[in-house]
Design an enzyme around this catalytic site. Structure first.
Site, PDB file in Angstrom:
ATOM      1  CE1 TYR A 218      91.290  28.832 -32.824  1.00  0.00           C
ATOM      2  CE2 TYR A 218      90.988  28.600 -35.184  1.00  0.00           C
ATOM      3  CZ  TYR A 218      91.398  28.755 -33.370  1.00  0.00           C
ATOM      4  OH  TYR A 218      92.878  29.279 -33.068  1.00  0.00           O
TER       5      TYR A 218
ATOM      6  CE  LYS B 178      91.181  32.096 -31.108  1.00  0.00           C
ATOM      7  NZ  LYS B 178      92.171  32.294 -29.965  1.00  0.00           N
TER       8      LYS B 178
ATOM      9  CB  SER C 205     100.018  23.122 -23.403  1.00  0.00           C
ATOM     10  OG  SER C 205      99.036  23.778 -23.693  1.00  0.00           O
ATOM     11  N   GLY C 206     101.750  25.128 -25.077  1.00  0.00           N
ATOM     12  CA  GLY C 206     101.992  25.557 -25.879  1.00  0.00           C
ATOM     13  C   GLY C 206     102.034  26.444 -26.126  1.00  0.00           C
TER      14      GLY C 206
ATOM     15  CB  THR D 299     101.402  24.207 -30.198  1.00  0.00           C
ATOM     16  OG1 THR D 299     100.448  24.518 -31.258  1.00  0.00           O
ATOM     17  CG2 THR D 299     101.430  25.790 -30.068  1.00  0.00           C
TER      18      THR D 299
ATOM     19  CG  ASP E 188      86.371  24.206 -17.067  1.00  0.00           C
ATOM     20  OD1 ASP E 188      86.099  25.674 -18.034  1.00  0.00           O
ATOM     21  OD2 ASP E 188      85.469  24.076 -17.545  1.00  0.00           O
TER      22      ASP E 188
HETATM   23  P1  NDP Z   1      97.304  23.793 -26.755  1.00  0.00           P
HETATM   24  O1  NDP Z   1      95.643  23.313 -27.452  1.00  0.00           O
HETATM   25  O2  NDP Z   1      98.380  24.420 -26.562  1.00  0.00           O
HETATM   26  O3  NDP Z   1      97.016  25.197 -25.345  1.00  0.00           O
HETATM   27  C1  NDP Z   1      94.984  25.642 -25.377  1.00  0.00           C
HETATM   28  C2  NDP Z   1      95.129  25.454 -23.653  1.00  0.00           C
HETATM   29  O4  NDP Z   1      94.265  26.412 -22.892  1.00  0.00           O
HETATM   30  C3  NDP Z   1      95.851  24.933 -23.322  1.00  0.00           C
HETATM   31  O5  NDP Z   1      97.270  25.088 -21.911  1.00  0.00           O
HETATM   32  C4  NDP Z   1      94.526  24.684 -22.485  1.00  0.00           C
HETATM   33  O6  NDP Z   1      94.747  24.038 -21.250  1.00  0.00           O
HETATM   34  C5  NDP Z   1      93.677  26.018 -22.198  1.00  0.00           C
HETATM   35  N1  NDP Z   1      92.379  25.640 -21.996  1.00  0.00           N
HETATM   36  C6  NDP Z   1      91.635  25.116 -23.060  1.00  0.00           C
HETATM   37  N2  NDP Z   1      90.370  25.481 -22.644  1.00  0.00           N
HETATM   38  C7  NDP Z   1      89.902  26.037 -20.877  1.00  0.00           C
HETATM   39  C8  NDP Z   1      89.455  25.999 -19.887  1.00  0.00           C
HETATM   40  N3  NDP Z   1      88.245  26.006 -19.934  1.00  0.00           N
HETATM   41  N4  NDP Z   1      89.834  26.699 -19.198  1.00  0.00           N
HETATM   42  C9  NDP Z   1      91.240  26.691 -18.764  1.00  0.00           C
HETATM   43  N5  NDP Z   1      91.671  26.352 -19.277  1.00  0.00           N
HETATM   44  C10 NDP Z   1      91.075  26.415 -21.014  1.00  0.00           C
HETATM   45  O7  NDP Z   1      97.302  25.272 -27.857  1.00  0.00           O
HETATM   46  P2  NDP Z   1      98.056  26.724 -28.538  1.00  0.00           P
HETATM   47  O8  NDP Z   1      99.228  26.443 -27.729  1.00  0.00           O
HETATM   48  O9  NDP Z   1      98.327  26.132 -29.757  1.00  0.00           O
HETATM   49  O10 NDP Z   1      97.290  27.422 -28.975  1.00  0.00           O
HETATM   50  C11 NDP Z   1      96.476  28.865 -28.088  1.00  0.00           C
HETATM   51  C12 NDP Z   1      96.022  29.796 -28.844  1.00  0.00           C
HETATM   52  O11 NDP Z   1      97.173  30.018 -29.669  1.00  0.00           O
HETATM   53  C13 NDP Z   1      94.747  29.273 -28.670  1.00  0.00           C
HETATM   54  O12 NDP Z   1      94.353  30.700 -28.890  1.00  0.00           O
HETATM   55  C14 NDP Z   1      94.639  28.942 -30.325  1.00  0.00           C
HETATM   56  O13 NDP Z   1      93.144  29.463 -30.971  1.00  0.00           O
HETATM   57  C15 NDP Z   1      95.886  30.283 -30.870  1.00  0.00           C
HETATM   58  N6  NDP Z   1      96.346  29.515 -31.377  1.00  0.00           N
HETATM   59  C16 NDP Z   1      97.067  28.278 -32.306  1.00  0.00           C
HETATM   60  C17 NDP Z   1      98.089  28.362 -33.639  1.00  0.00           C
HETATM   61  C18 NDP Z   1      98.001  27.362 -33.659  1.00  0.00           C
HETATM   62  O14 NDP Z   1      98.868  26.692 -35.320  1.00  0.00           O
HETATM   63  N7  NDP Z   1      98.770  26.666 -32.766  1.00  0.00           N
HETATM   64  C19 NDP Z   1      97.665  29.314 -34.626  1.00  0.00           C
HETATM   65  C20 NDP Z   1      95.942  30.381 -34.343  1.00  0.00           C
HETATM   66  C21 NDP Z   1      95.759  30.717 -33.169  1.00  0.00           C
HETATM   67  P3  NDP Z   1      93.733  22.880 -20.689  1.00  0.00           P
HETATM   68  O15 NDP Z   1      93.532  22.077 -21.483  1.00  0.00           O
HETATM   69  O16 NDP Z   1      94.838  21.956 -19.626  1.00  0.00           O
HETATM   70  O17 NDP Z   1      92.560  23.757 -20.010  1.00  0.00           O
END
Ligand code: NDP
Length: 262
Positions: A165, A169, A29-30, A200, A73
């Site tokens: 968070y 980070k 995702s994202g 996202t 996970d």
């Molecule tokens: P999303 O929530 O779309 O993506 C996060 C992803 O991490 C999901 O696909 C989720 O999949 C996976 N995930 C979370 N926990 C676990 C776990 N325990 N095991 C396996 N997979 C996991 O967020 P974004 O795309 O927005 O964010 C991606 C990264 O970018 C993150 O690290 C976020 O902190 C960082 N970021 C995002 C910003 C933004 O503006 N969007 C800004 C700054 C940083 P699932 O739930 O299926 O496990």
């Protein structure tokens, strides 16, 4: 193919990424999905990891071609060697690790319980270290590899209501520098991308319910808009490629100028 990505990531731009094994955590995702697609467009062998089976399957179809989806996970820290072994036997040794998976918690600092704090730290920090260590073992032994971390604006300046968070980070940026200096002589580079506010699901949840925060974000972003996941993906391609071969230990903001905005 996503139009924004089509506009900005071209096949064959990074020929040295062809056939590289690229593990993207949270790649369903994202930002992670955009990163996975960008490497796939450049003919890398991509592996994405996440917990949600349906989302992984949909992402696999969307990315198309050379992608492996593994349901895992990352909070199961003790099983991370198993994850790396599975990638090794299904696809090959990991050339590029993108530590993208992350979770957030928006709450006043005084209300955050120790369990909530530790939960964020576990996913965003401890799992990132343990997975980097596990993958790093074989990169160091082979004398090559690339690790890309994803931090946040929360580690560039103070943002209220995201204390756990922010702690996680900020640690990721520190880890980037520490691992870069330890592994550089072994041919392994470690860099970090600090995304600004990227469109996202995660950022929509944080911003759409808080219009005041959204106005504040945009008013201090010189580019005047949110970023696209493909903006981050392009930076990841560059940092994984030979074009950045003398760059290690850096934190690269991809933020439309947000971190320097007045
Ligand atoms: P999303 O929530 O779309 O993506 C996060 C992803 O991490 C999901 O696909 C989720 O999949 C996976 N995930 C979370 N926990 C676990 C776990 N325990 N095991 C396996 N997979 C996991 O967020 P974004 O795309 O927005 O964010 C991606 C990264 O970018 C993150 O690290 C976020 O902190 C960082 N970021 C995002 C910003 C933004 O503006 N969007 C800004 C700054 C940083 P699932 O739930 O299926 O496990």
């Amino acid at each position: 193919m996503n139009q924004t990505l089509n506009d900005t990531v071209e096949a064959g731009t990074y020929r040295d990424l062809r056939d590289k094994v690229v593990l993207v955590t949270g790649g369903a995702s994202g930002i992670g999905l955009a990163i996975a697609r960008a490497f796939a467009v450049n003919d890398s062998r991509v592996v994405i990891v996440g917990r949600d089976k349906g989302r992984l399957e949909r992402a696999g179809v969307e990315i198309g071609g050379n992608v492996n989806c593994i349901r895992f996970d990352l909070n199961e820290i003790g099983r991370l060697p198993e994850l790396v072994a599975t990638v090794r036997s299904n696809v090959g040794e990991i050339d590029v690790l993108v530590n993208n998976a992350g979770i957030n918690l928006k709450k006043d600092a005084l209300e955050v319980s120790v369990e909530e704090f530790e939960n964020i730290i576990r996913t965003n920090q401890t799992a990132v270290f343990e997975l980097s260590k596990e993958v790093g073992k074989s990169m160091v032994a082979r004398g090559s590899g690339n690790v890309i971390m994803i931090s946040s604006m929360a580690s560039q300046y103070g943002i209220p209501k995201v204390v756990a968070y922010t702690a996680s980070k900020s640690a990721v940026e520190g880890m980037t520098r520490a691992l870069a200096v330890e592994w550089s002589r072994h041919g392994v580079r470690v860099n970090c991308i600090a995304p600004g506010f990227i469109r996202t699901a995660m950022s929509s949840t944080a911003l759409d319910n808080d219009p005041e925060r959204k106005i504040r974000v945009l008013s201090r972003t010189p580019a005047g808009r949110l970023g696209e996941p493909s903006d981050v993906a392009n930076a990841a391609l560059f940092l994984a490629s030979r074009k950045s071969k003398y760059i290690t230990g850096v934190v690269l903001p991809v933020d439309g100028g947000n971190s320097v905005g007045f």
